[in-house]
Design an enzyme around this catalytic site. Structure first.
Site, short mmCIF file in Angstrom:
data_model
loop_
_atom_site.label_atom_id
_atom_site.label_comp_id
_atom_site.label_asym_id
_atom_site.label_seq_id
_atom_site.Cartn_x
_atom_site.Cartn_y
_atom_site.Cartn_z
N GLU A 1 0.83 -1.22 0.00
CA GLU A 1 0.00 0.00 0.00
C GLU A 1 0.86 1.27 0.00
OE1 GLU A 1 -2.87 -0.61 -0.74
OE2 GLU A 1 -3.55 -2.44 0.25
N HIS B 1 -2.66 2.37 8.34
CA HIS B 1 -3.75 1.60 7.74
C HIS B 1 -3.94 0.33 8.57
CE1 HIS B 1 -6.19 -0.74 5.03
NE2 HIS B 1 -5.24 -1.64 4.88
N HIS C 1 -7.25 -2.87 9.88
CA HIS C 1 -8.50 -3.56 9.55
C HIS C 1 -9.41 -3.67 10.78
CE1 HIS C 1 -6.05 -5.89 6.22
NE2 HIS C 1 -6.18 -4.62 5.93
N GLU D 1 -18.26 12.20 21.21
CA GLU D 1 -16.91 12.69 20.92
C GLU D 1 -16.60 12.77 19.41
OE1 GLU D 1 -13.62 10.19 22.17
OE2 GLU D 1 -14.76 8.38 21.75
N HIS E 1 -12.85 -3.51 3.77
CA HIS E 1 -11.40 -3.68 3.90
C HIS E 1 -10.83 -3.08 5.18
CE1 HIS E 1 -7.22 -3.80 1.84
NE2 HIS E 1 -7.06 -3.57 3.13
O1 2HA Z 1 -1.48 -6.64 3.45
O2 2HA Z 1 -3.54 -4.44 4.75
O3 2HA Z 1 -4.21 -3.60 2.37
C1 2HA Z 1 -1.59 -5.47 4.12
C2 2HA Z 1 -2.86 -4.80 3.84
C3 2HA Z 1 -3.24 -4.55 2.46
ZN ZN Z 2 -5.39 -3.64 4.28
#
Ligand code: 2HA
Ligand code: ZN
Length: 271
Positions: free
Chosen positions: A115, A138, A140, A168, A209
């Site tokens: 990414e 980033h 999940h 909040e 995602h």
């Molecule tokens: O593999 O989160 O978006 C890592 C990730 C891809």
């Molecule tokens: Zn990811």
């Protein structure tokens, strides 16, 4: 040279990745982080010689000379604290903005996260707005992803569901959250689309995602993500029972006035 494993910037990132792993937001090799590090912070730990040069496959001259600590592709957040030298790398963007020079890390021959386009393009956009911008995270988070399965992905609708659920939220992200419908991850295109959203939002959700948080500090970027995720959890717990009480637009205005963030709310989003 001092041991880089003792460097504050490195420990800050490995503590972060361990935290996110334990929160359940980074299963397997899920998630990635990029963190701007200054030469001053690095000078006691590395000699700045180039180990390898890695093509970016996109153009990032705005970041020429900047050095980022970046999680490696395929690497597991749960392993970063113990083995930073294989799971993390320090990359410097070349003057032409076409390559990354590896200065430390990825010791088993690895390379930066898939990414990287979203991260570097995100830094470019956020730096235009905030010259102190340093981090892109980033991950999940479970409930945030769940909410993208059940709710309309319109940004105003989605943001207001969060604002209305939990006091909040409008104070922490008065600009709302950006939302991208599903698309293939790890591509230059998703980097372009994500960074476009980052012109308006510090937080961007990828449907089905995960999420991106940006900021000048780890606490700011992580704080955005945990506030969205906490609220998504509240929302998804309450949802099957039917939602009866939410914060009204008038009450949201009271909040933005009280916390001095009224000017950050987009035109027409509140009443
Ligand atoms: O593999 O989160 O978006 C890592 C990730 C891809
Ligand atoms: Zn990811």
């Amino acid at each position: 040279m001092k041991n880089i494993k003792e460097a504050p910037f490195l420990q800050e990132i490995t503590r972060l990745t361990s935290n996110m792993y334990r929160l359940g937001w980074d299963e397997r090799n899920g998630g990635n982080v990029s963190y701007l590090v200054s030469e001053e912070e690095l000078k006691d730990y590395i000699d700045f010689s180039v180990i390898r040069t890695l093509p970016l496959n996109f153009h990032a001259p705005e970041l020429a000379g900047k050095i980022y600590l970046v999680t490696g592709t395929g690497c597991y957040f749960k392993n970063m604290e113990l083995f930073p030298e294989t799971n993390l790398g320090l990359i410097r963007i070349t003057e032409d903005g076409d390559n990354a020079e590896l200065l430390w890390g990825y010791e088993d021959g690895g390379k930066p996260t898939s990414e990287l386009p979203s991260h570097l393009m995100g830094h470019i956009e956020r730096l235009k707005i905030d010259p102190e911008q340093r981090i892109v995270i980033h991950c999940h988070p479970t409930n945030t992803i769940a909410m993208t399965l059940t709710e309309d992905l319109d940004e105003k609708e989605f943001s207001k569901k969060l604002w209305r659920a939990n006091t909040e939220c409008i104070v922490v992200f008065p600009e709302g959250v950006g939302v991208l419908p599903w698309q293939l991850c790890g591509t230059i295109q998703i980097g372009i689309d994500t960074s476009k959203k980052m012109k308006d939002y510090r937080t961007v959700i990828w449907a089905n995602h995960g999420i991106f948080g940006t900021g000048k500090t780890v606490d700011e970027a992580f704080g955005l993500i945990e506030t969205v995720e906490k609220t998504a959890q509240v929302f998804m717990i309450a949802r099957p029972n039917g939602i009866l009480n939410t914060i009204t637009d008038a009450q949201l205005k009271e909040l933005t006035d009280a916390f001095g963030v009224t000017d950050q709310v987009k035109e027409g989003w509140l009443g």
